[in-house]
Design an enzyme around this catalytic site. Structure first.
Site, mmCIF file in Angstrom:
data_model
loop_
_atom_site.group_PDB
_atom_site.id
_atom_site.type_symbol
_atom_site.label_atom_id
_atom_site.label_comp_id
_atom_site.label_asym_id
_atom_site.label_seq_id
_atom_site.Cartn_x
_atom_site.Cartn_y
_atom_site.Cartn_z
ATOM 1 N N SER A 155 34.034 44.571 -31.840
ATOM 2 C CA SER A 155 33.861 44.958 -33.245
ATOM 3 C C SER A 155 33.299 43.837 -34.107
ATOM 4 C CB SER A 155 35.203 45.406 -33.834
ATOM 5 O OG SER A 155 36.135 44.339 -33.828
ATOM 6 N N LYS A 156 33.083 42.657 -33.512
ATOM 7 C CA LYS A 156 32.614 41.512 -34.290
ATOM 8 C C LYS A 156 31.093 41.559 -34.482
ATOM 9 C CE LYS A 156 36.741 39.629 -34.488
ATOM 10 N NZ LYS A 156 37.561 40.496 -33.655
ATOM 11 N N ASN A 157 30.595 40.681 -35.357
ATOM 12 C CA ASN A 157 29.149 40.649 -35.617
ATOM 13 C C ASN A 157 28.364 40.165 -34.402
ATOM 14 O OD1 ASN A 157 29.977 41.392 -38.125
ATOM 15 N ND2 ASN A 157 29.168 39.614 -39.204
ATOM 16 N N TYR A 160 34.790 39.753 -29.663
ATOM 17 C CA TYR A 160 35.308 41.095 -29.392
ATOM 18 C C TYR A 160 34.280 42.140 -29.846
ATOM 19 C CZ TYR A 160 38.760 44.895 -29.292
ATOM 20 O OH TYR A 160 39.422 46.061 -29.023
ATOM 21 N N ALA A 215 37.127 34.171 -36.658
ATOM 22 C CA ALA A 215 36.940 35.241 -35.679
ATOM 23 C C ALA A 215 36.093 36.372 -36.228
ATOM 24 C CB ALA A 215 38.298 35.779 -35.229
#
Length: 395
Positions: free
Chosen positions: A180-182, A178, A154
Site C-alpha cells: 500500500s506504500k508509494n 509494503y 514508512a
C-alpha cells in the site's frame, strides 16, 4: 459501476521484467541487486547510507537494536501503526506513548516533553500518511534533551520539508515497501543513516550478527531482503516522482471538494513541506457532518468507493500495550481515532474518480439532518499550488 480501490499495486512491464531477470539468474537471495538498491535509494532521498531489510518493521527494529539498551525509553506518537512502538518493546526498551496535534495528526512535542525521564534515550516521530513532521522543531527538541531520532518514514516516500527530502536527516530514517506504500515491492524495508558505524552495525544485525563468514560477534536477526524485491524497487525509484505528482494532484482536488463540506476536514499539511499522500485522511465530526465516520464509509461502499480506517484506536489503547504498560488517556489520539477515514488518492485514479469521491461524500452530507441547500455543482479544476523554488527536485 467502476470500483474505486484504496490502492494500486499493479506492477508495470519494466518492474515485472526486473523481477524475471533475477528469477532467471537463479540468484534470489540478498546480493548485487540489494546493494544497488541501497545505493540508489540513499541517493534518491539524500542519505549517506541505507540498509535494506525484509520489511518496514525490520527497518525500525534494526535502528532500535543499533543503540537501545533494556530499560531505555523512547518517545513515540500513539496515533500510528503498532510497529512504531512494538519494535521498541522488542529491544526490551519502553515506548512512551505521546499524544498528537489534532490538526496535523503528528506527535505533539509539548506533550512529549512532559513524558521525559532520566531513561529517555530517543524520540521516534512518525511522518504519518506522508505528512512531514517539522524537522527543525524535532531536531531542536532532540538536541535540547540529548536524544537520538528514529524517523518513521514508512508512509513518506518522497515527502519533503523545507526543500529537503526527509530521508537525509539523522539519526535513522526508516521506510517500508509494503504493497500500500508509494514504493511497493511486496515486502521490504530500508533504514537510512548518516553514521558509518551505525550503518555497519545494522548490516551485521540484519544477518545474525555475522561480521565475517561463520563468525558472529553479536546477536542479530534474519532481516535480509531478496534480490527479487530489490530489483522491483530499483525500477520503482525511477517512477516515484511521476506517481507522487499524480497523488499530489488528486489530493489537491480532494482538498478543494472536502473544504466545501461542513463537518469534515483533511489532515493539516505541515508548513513548508510537500506531503507524499500515502493516505488522504479526513476527520469526520459527526455532530457537524450529520453522521459518523462508519456511516460515511458504508455510504461510500454502496457507491463503489473503498475507504479504510487508519487507525481505529491509538497504540496506547491496544490490549497488548495496556497489559504491558497500563492504561493511559491521550485525548487527541482518542478523538481522531473515532473520526478518521482514509479516502482513495493513489496514482491510478482519474479526475472523474476524484469527482465521484467528492460527490459521494457531499451526497452523504446532503442526506443528513444538516443538509445544506447550498449544494456544490460540478467542481471546476483549480491550478496546482506553486511551491517554493527548489522544493521539487529529481535525482
Amino acid at each position: 459501476m467502476k470500483q474505486i480501490e484504496m490502492s494500486a499495486t499493479k506492477l508495470d512491464d519494466s518492474e515485472i521484467e526486473a523481477a524475471l531477470r533475477v528469477l532467471r539468474s537463479g540468484a534470489f537471495r540478498q546480493g548485487k541487486e540489494c546493494e544497488a538498491f541501497e545505493i540508489e535509494f540513499a541517493e534518491k532521498v539524500g542519505a549517506k547510507y541505507a540498509v535494506a531489510s525484509s520489511n518496514g518493521s525490520a527497518a525500525l527494529h534494526l535502528a532500535y537494536m543499533a543503540f537501545l539498551k533494556p530499560g531505555d525509553e523512547v518517545l513515540v506518537p500513539s496515533f500510528a501503526f503498532i510497529a512504531s512502538a512494538a519494535m521498541i518493546s522488542m529491544t526490551q526498551a519502553k515506548p512512551v506513548l505521546c499524544d498528537i496535534d489534532p490538526k496535523t495528526f503528528l506527535i505533539d512535542l509539548n506533550d512529549a516533553e512532559q513524558r521525559i525521564t532520566h531513561r529517555t534515550r530517543a524520540i521516534a516521530p512518525v511522518h504519518l500518511f506522508g505528512n512531514a513532521c517539522n524537522t527543525e522543531d524535532v531536531s531542536n527538541f532532540a538536541d535540547k534533551h540529548h536524544l537520538k531520532i528514529v524517523w518513521d518514514a514508512a508512509q513518506a516516500h518522497g515527502t519533503m520539508h523545507k526543500a529537503q527530502d526527509i530521508g537525509g536527516f539523522p539519526d535513522f530514517v526508516c521506510y517500508s515497501f509494503y504493497p500500500s506504500k508509494n514504493t511497493f515491492v511486496g515486502e521490504g524495508g530500508m533504514t537510512c543513516t548518516p553514521h558509518a558505524e551505525l550503518h555497519e552495525k545494522m548490516k551485521y544485525l540484519r544477518s545474525h550478527g555475522e561480521t565475517r563468514k561463520d563468525y558472529h560477534t553479536m546477536l542479530g536477526m534474519d532481516y535480509r531482503m531478496t534480490d527479487i524485491e530489490a530489483a522491483i524497487g530499483r525500477e520503482q525509484l525511477r517512477h516515484l516522482d511521476r506517481m507522487l505528482e499524480i497523488r499530489r494532484k488528486n489530493a489537491h482536488h480532494l482538498e478543494i471538494g472536502i473544504a466545501a463540506i461542513p463537518g469534515i476536514r483533511s489532515q493539516h499539511v505541515t508548513p513548508n513541506s510537500l506531503h507524499a499522500w500515502r493516505q488522504y485522511c479526513v476527520y469526520v465530526d459527526a455532530d457537524k457532518f450529520g453522521c459518523d465516520r462508519d456511516t460515511l464509509a458504508e455510504h461510500l461502499k454502496e457507491r463503489g468507493i473503498a475507504s479504510s480506517i487508519h487507525y481505529p484506536r491509538g497504540i496506547h489503547s491496544q490490549p497488548v500495550f495496556e497489559q504491558l504498560y497500563g492504561r493511559t488517556s491521550l485525548p487527541n489520539t482518542e478523538q481522531i481515532s473515532r473520526g478518521i477515514l482514509a479516502l482513495p488518492v493513489h496514482h491510478e485514479l482519474h479526475e472523474d474518480d476524484v469527482y465521484r469521491i467528492i460527490e459521494a461524500v457531499e451526497e452523504c452530507y446532503d442526506h443528513s439532518p444538516y443538509f445544506s441547500s447550498a449544494r456544490m455543482s460540478r467542481l471546476e479544476l483549480m491550478p496546482q499550488p506553486e511551491f517554493s523554488q527548489g522544493i521539487q527536485r529529481s535525482v
